[in-house]
Design an enzyme around this catalytic site. Structure first.
Site, PDB file in Angstrom:
ATOM      1  N   GLU A   1      -4.924  -5.609  -5.000  1.00 11.59           N
ATOM      2  CA  GLU A   1      -5.324  -6.827  -4.662  1.00 11.59           C
ATOM      3  C   GLU A   1      -5.453  -7.530  -6.049  1.00 11.59           C
ATOM      4  O   GLU A   1      -6.755  -8.121  -5.990  1.00 11.59           O
ATOM      5  CB  GLU A   1      -6.473  -6.908  -3.844  1.00 11.59           C
TER       6      GLU A   1
ATOM      7  N   THR B   1       0.854  -1.074  -0.043  1.00  8.18           N
ATOM      8  CA  THR B   1      -0.086  -0.028   0.084  1.00  8.18           C
ATOM      9  C   THR B   1       0.858   1.234   0.097  1.00  8.18           C
ATOM     10  O   THR B   1       0.599   2.126  -0.753  1.00  8.18           O
ATOM     11  CB  THR B   1      -1.067  -0.149   1.299  1.00  8.18           C
TER      12      THR B   1
ATOM     13  N   GLN C   1      -1.511 -15.336  -1.646  1.00 13.94           N
ATOM     14  CA  GLN C   1      -2.571 -14.830  -0.961  1.00 13.94           C
ATOM     15  C   GLN C   1      -3.945 -14.720  -1.418  1.00 13.94           C
ATOM     16  O   GLN C   1      -4.878 -14.235  -1.191  1.00 13.94           O
ATOM     17  CB  GLN C   1      -2.288 -13.393  -0.439  1.00 13.94           C
TER      18      GLN C   1
ATOM     19  N   ARG D   1      -0.723 -12.945   9.552  1.00  9.14           N
ATOM     20  CA  ARG D   1      -1.392 -11.963  10.380  1.00  9.14           C
ATOM     21  C   ARG D   1      -0.611 -11.616  11.444  1.00  9.14           C
ATOM     22  O   ARG D   1      -1.055 -10.655  11.930  1.00  9.14           O
ATOM     23  CB  ARG D   1      -2.686 -12.176  10.394  1.00  9.14           C
TER      24      ARG D   1
END
Length: 831
Positions: free
Chosen positions: A249, A40, A280, A637
């Site tokens: 994404e 990002t 992912q 995560r």
């Protein structure tokens, strides 16, 4: 004046790989961004660089994000970087961008005429309730009194699937073109009567939307693509308008979204940057196509690859351990990455072995509690299926640990659970009118609203409950009376079982089976039926646990406990700091200091679905690889601490089953792990072969109908070589892992007999264990010493019943006598 983000500034803010990706402005580029690698930040600076250093009008940048929240945050960050307001009007999700395109185009009268649509630029966007109202009007004439919420939900699901998938139409030159599934195409493709009926519903639904000058959420994409396909000159104008295209994404793009992108990209310049990570890609089940990101270099000329491989989020051990697992997936050579971390090694990945799933939930709660209240808000518990949350919710509640289910519903509030619990409430209290009204026509029995009104009137006239009014309605005769009669007879049968002291889990199984509730779930929505069926199995498990823990209590007390638990849960949700529970699919894009992943058992995670038994080897391989990607997402995560739990035995799909450790645990680099706890004894249940191909069938198939649920302490094949009672510290012994064989710890010195069927009696080494088959003679008698995994050692005092209803009374060493259902008990014979 706005700040200039030139090359020098990029070098100050980004690492070398990120600088290269941000500075590349011309031509197609694929940024492969590993987990936690700052993607990002990279694309934010790339857009800021385009605007400030390259002088690009921000209105000529099309930037697609996965969520509206991501779009808002990115706009804010760009404005902060540039220290000024920037008009990024074409930054947003696919759907928000489509709304803008549609309103612009439909405001042009000539475009509207060319399309021939009834819809104009002032169209409404219908929400779920609006959709339901329209579909009710269409479905009512087709199904009459049988029209219910389930048929409504099924129709909505099918229509959504039409709109989000495409048909590949072959062309004479051997190539193909993509065709949207409009109502016309859906009718042409329908091969069976049911398909023709639903395609007709789709046609009528779209016609009503047109009459109402409305679109639903899926239409936004479908209609935009159809518009641009029909009017290529309009598509060319948009492609010329968008000087640069950035897509985040990208691994989660579906076929319809990809068609939209191709129409909006200027093929002469190909200034498109896509950002994503095929490792992912976890949404294949809802249409995401991983081949889109993998084929990017084939779809565009001279693609430049950038790989962001440094993970800034997680400790070195977590990154290395997770990377060693995902490396087992096949991927194109150009997509390979070596994700690493320069953070300290940190704690090893904690692999926690427990004997059964109940201990798993207790261990999670124990560790969360030990970490302290200040850590709650930065702690998450992940699981593969929603059904697994029940035991975890209970364990946290017992420890007074506040929790919240992220993006989901608490176990006891899920519709299918509430439905069956309404049946159980009615058995406990036949005067419970609310319970009766909930399930009298669920699943459908041809009892409509008019019939229920008549039943209410009879109850009011006679000042009695609805249950007591049923005989009067049945006496009137007719079709509805038959529905009421069938319902009453079924409930009377269960009441007889309840008054006959039937075990609560067996009674719940009768309710689920006699109502054909699981079949009803498949008709309602086949895509969610397996998950919801597992919730019902877990509900049966809750009844089992309650009976074992409370031998002197019955259905009334169970319902009271669940009611109080639900009330307590609702109060807990007001707490400021809560532990977060969620399925791993919900965890995408989130991060926590500490992550606990439950159910790392082969068959649970990776999940083996019923459909996998009929799939081809290639389909099973793809499914296994998506499961591995999901595991990778879950592990990455965690920032500092990661726990992975394996239970040697788990209540799964209605019975206690042994489970081997997940293959993913084997695949973790042993230098990154520490092993805690004990594994179950596996010596008589060696697990061999490819588990994904065998699924759970292998357990039932071996040993002439072996039923591990009747007493196995085995875990179905512990490839780490851990026997029951063995404590581990440090890494897995890889020699054991590679052989797939159990290693004796020498704790048991007597022989044991494994009962597989009446004809087969096999002597094996090490300690005593019983695997009881329902077709065998019951070897338990009064006076036999047994061991229960939770309650310890005891002596059988009585045996009653037969088959699945066999019960044993055991006096345990603490003096408590418990009545156990042999089917669920998992007793080990010590004599």
């Amino acid at each position: 004046m706005a700040r200039i983000i030139d090359l020098t500034r990029l070098h100050e803010e980004l690492n070398e790989e990120q600088v290269a990706a941000a500075a590349k402005t011309e031509g197609p580029a694929l940024i492969l961004a590993g987990a936690g690698s700052g993607k990002t930040r990279t694309i934010t600076y790339k857009i800021a660089h385009l605007i400030s250093s390259k002088g690009v009008d921000p209105r000529r940048i099309l930037a697609v994000t996965f969520t509206n929240k991501a779009a808002r945050e990115m706009k804010m960050r760009i404005q902060q970087i540039l220290e000024g307001k920037v008009n990024l009007e074409w930054m947003g999700t696919f759907h928000s961008i489509c709304v803008r395109i549609l309103r612009l185009c439909l405001s042009n009268e000539r475009i509207g005429q060319a399309l021939g649509w009834k819809i104009n630029r002032n169209f409404s966007i219908y929400d779920d309730d609006d959709q339901k109202k329209i579909l009710k009007e269409i479905l009512k004439p087709l199904f009459g009194d049988d029209m219910d919420a389930q048929k409504l939900k099924q129709a909505r699901s099918i229509i959504s699937k039409y709109k989000n998938s495409v048909v590949k139409q072959s062309l004479p030159d051997g190539s193909y073109r993509i065709v949207l599934q409009t109502p016309t195409v859906a009718l042409e493709q329908a091969a069976f009567p049911d398909q023709q009926k639903m395609a007709g519903v789709y046609r009528d639904y779209q016609a009503k939307l047109g009459d109402a000058n409305a679109m639903d959420f899926d239409d936004l994409l479908l209609n935009t693509v159809e518009l641009l396909q029909k009017l290529p000159q309009v598509a060319a104008q948009f492609a010329n308008r968008f000087q640069y295209v950035v897509v985040d994404e990208y691994q989660d793009t579906n076929d319809v979204q990809y068609e939209l992108l191709k129409l909006l990209i200027d093929r002469s310049k190909q200034n498109v940057t896509v950002v994503g990570d095929d490792d992912q890609s976890i949404y294949g089940w809802r249409g995401a196509n991983i081949e889109i990101i993998r084929n990017f270099s084939h779809d565009f000329d001279q693609v430049t690859f950038f790989k962001l491989e440094r993970n800034y989020r997680s400790s070195a051990n977590i990154v290395k351990g997770a990377g060693s697992v995902i490396a087992h997936n096949d991927r194109p050579l150009e997509m390979s990455k070596n994700v690493y971390s320069k953070e300290p090694a940190g704690e090893p990945i904690h692999v926690v072995n427990v004997l059964a799933d109940t201990f798993e939930a207790e261990q999670i709660a124990k560790r969360v509690l030990a970490a302290g209240k200040d850590a709650y808000a930065q702690t998450a518990i992940f699981y593969r299926t929603n059904a697994q949350s029940r035991a975890i919710e209970k364990a946290l509640n017992d420890s007074r640990i506040p929790c919240v289910i992220y993006g989901g519903t608490r176990f006891w509030d899920r519709k299918e659970v509430r439905d069956i619990m309404a049946y159980m409430r009615l058995l406990s209290n036949p005067k419970d009118d609310a319970a009766l009204l909930r399930i009298v026509n669920t699943p459908p029995r041809g009892i409509g609203g008019g019939s229920l009104d008549a039943l209410r009137m009879t109850a009011t006239t006679n000042a009695c409950s609805l249950w007591e009014a049923l005989p009067s309605e049945i006496a009137k005769g007719g079709r509805t009376a038959k529905g009421f009669e069938n319902f009453k007879n079924m409930v009377d049968g269960w009441l007889a079982l309840l008054h006959g002291n039937e075990a609560l889990p067996i009674l719940a199984e009768h309710v689920i089976r006699d109502t054909f509730y699981k079949e009803f779930l498949k008709k309602e929505d086949e895509t969610t039926s397996d998950e919801r069926g597992r919730n019902l199995d877990e509900m049966v498990n809750a009844f089992r646990e309650f009976e074992e823990e409370n031998p002197d209590k019955g259905l009334d007390e169970f319902l009271q406990e669940i009611s109080l638990l639900t009330d307590a849960d609702k109060k807990v949700e007001n707490a400021q700091t809560r532990v977060t529970l969620m399925t791993i699919h919900m965890a995408k894009g989130l991060e926590f200091d500490t992550v606990h992943i439950a159910g790392c058992d082969e068959g649970v995670f990776p999940l083996v679905r019923e459909s996998s038994m009929t799939e081809t080897p290639d389909e099973r391989k793809k499914q296994a690889e998506e499961e591995r990607r999901l595991f990778y997402v879950g592990c990455t995560r965690a920032k500092h601490i990661l726990y992975l739990y394996h239970a040697g035995r788990r209540f799964w799909q209605g019975s206690l089953r042994p489970f081997p450790p997940s293959r993913f645990l084997e695949e973790i680099d042993p230098s990154t792990t520490s092993i805690e706890g004990r594994c179950a004894d596996e010596s008589s249940q060696e697990f061999t072969g490819e588990p994904w191909n065998q699924g759970l069938r292998g357990y039932a198939a071996r040993g002439a109908g072996l039923r591990p649920a009747y007493g196995s302490y085995g875990n179905g094949g512990n490839r780490f070589g851990a026997s029951r009672g063995a404590d581990f510290s440090g890494s897995y012994p890889r020699s054991f892992a590679s052989s797939g064989r159990s290693q004796s710890t020498g704790l048991h010195k007597t022989q044991r007999i494994v009962y597989k069927n009446p004809q087969v009696v096999e002597k094996v080494e090490k300690g005593p264990r019983l695997v009881y088959d329902v077709d065998c003679d019951n070897p338990l008698r009064s006076g036999v010493r047994v061991q229960h995994m939770k309650f310890g050692t005891g002596v059988v005092t009585n045996v009653s019943g037969s088959g699945e209803n066999t019960r044993v009374e055991v006096r345990f060493s603490n003096g408590i006598v418990r009545k156990l259902i042999l089917k669920y008990a998992g007793l080990q014979i010590l004599d």
